[in-house]
Motif scaffolding. Sequence first.
Motif: not given
Length: 412
Positions: A148-153, A314-318, A353-361
Amino acid sequence: MPGTLKIVLIIAIIIILIRFKVALSITLLGSAALLGFLFHLSLLQVGTSFVQGGLATETLLLIAALLLILFFSALMKETGNMSRAISALRKVFHDARATVAIIPAVIGLLPIVGGAMLSAPLVAEASDELKLSPERRTFLNYWFRHVWEYILPTYPGVIISATIMSVPVAQISLTNLPLSVAAIAVGIFLGFRTVQALPSLNDPLPLPQALKTLGSFIGNLSPFFFVLLLTLYFKIHLAYCLAIAALGVILFYRLPGSVVRRLGKESLSWEIVFLILGVMIFKEILETSGAMNSMAREFAQVGLPPVLLMIALPFVLGLITGYSNAVAGLSFPILFPFFQESAHPLGCLMLAFGAGFCGTLLSPMHACLVMTQEYYHADLNRIYRLLILPVSIVFFTGVGFLLIYIWVGGGG
């Protein structure tokens, strides 16, 4: 050596040490020290950062929260609440796989630090009959916790994105919806690909009985929901909420002191303590050294095509921080001019956003990942093998929808 190359070197060292199964706590602490020296911090500055990161209130509270989660879960198992709750949920859904996915997804509705650890004992209980490997349990708990982290406010990354783009939060949620849908789909189809459900021995429950059974599930897990309520609505730190709930369970069930001491001793995990210290000290060194700001500036100046910059930064930062808020806060202001220049700024934001969150995952600094891995005693290399394909599918979902926006809009 440019800051970006130093960061890449640190990432490579971490990956190699993980590959050779060096304890992650040692890997993170050693990498933190090396990072400090690479960015010209003195021995005194590195030592000070270690002390500040290790003794920070946030660090101590997080350690307390994670140890209390283990203790609280042990109490719930001792009283039988956990077994009764999982049994009730199984009667409603008739498939242990659904139960395993629903539990972390429900916990994931709330932005609680350590949420994956909160659901881990429940997933362990729910998945017993499925005979899952430690790595599969880790993946399922970790993955569905974050769908849900992509969409929940309620998640800061979504709010930061809306603020930077000067659009309503709902618009960011709608834009990122394909990422959440893709995450749920790949979690179901890839997470349970080799998992066979046992045939149900019971007929489907009539609606009144199903509602009553769900009520039993909620009632048995009421201490868990009490923790969530205090954390989300009353803004009380998770550590304090868990302490209150644990004390309530002890008093309500009148557990003997000998049982409480035994469960407390069994719940104490020094590896979890050192893992959290490693993660938080690494983040402190990142902040003190200015490594993230240095890398962000270099990425912006290197002359990469805008679309590659929207992916790489974003990916590298994540990957290096394991913290989605840092991704949004550091990279999106830099990328904002490129978003504006595009004919599809929100599509570009979704890609970033997707690239960054994929990095964090994928980040070994992501507390949810390392804590769940340690809880299940899973092999981190095997977990990454399970993560790579689902993460790639979520990322290419972002790429695909941006291309659709461009094609439908007829612009670049």
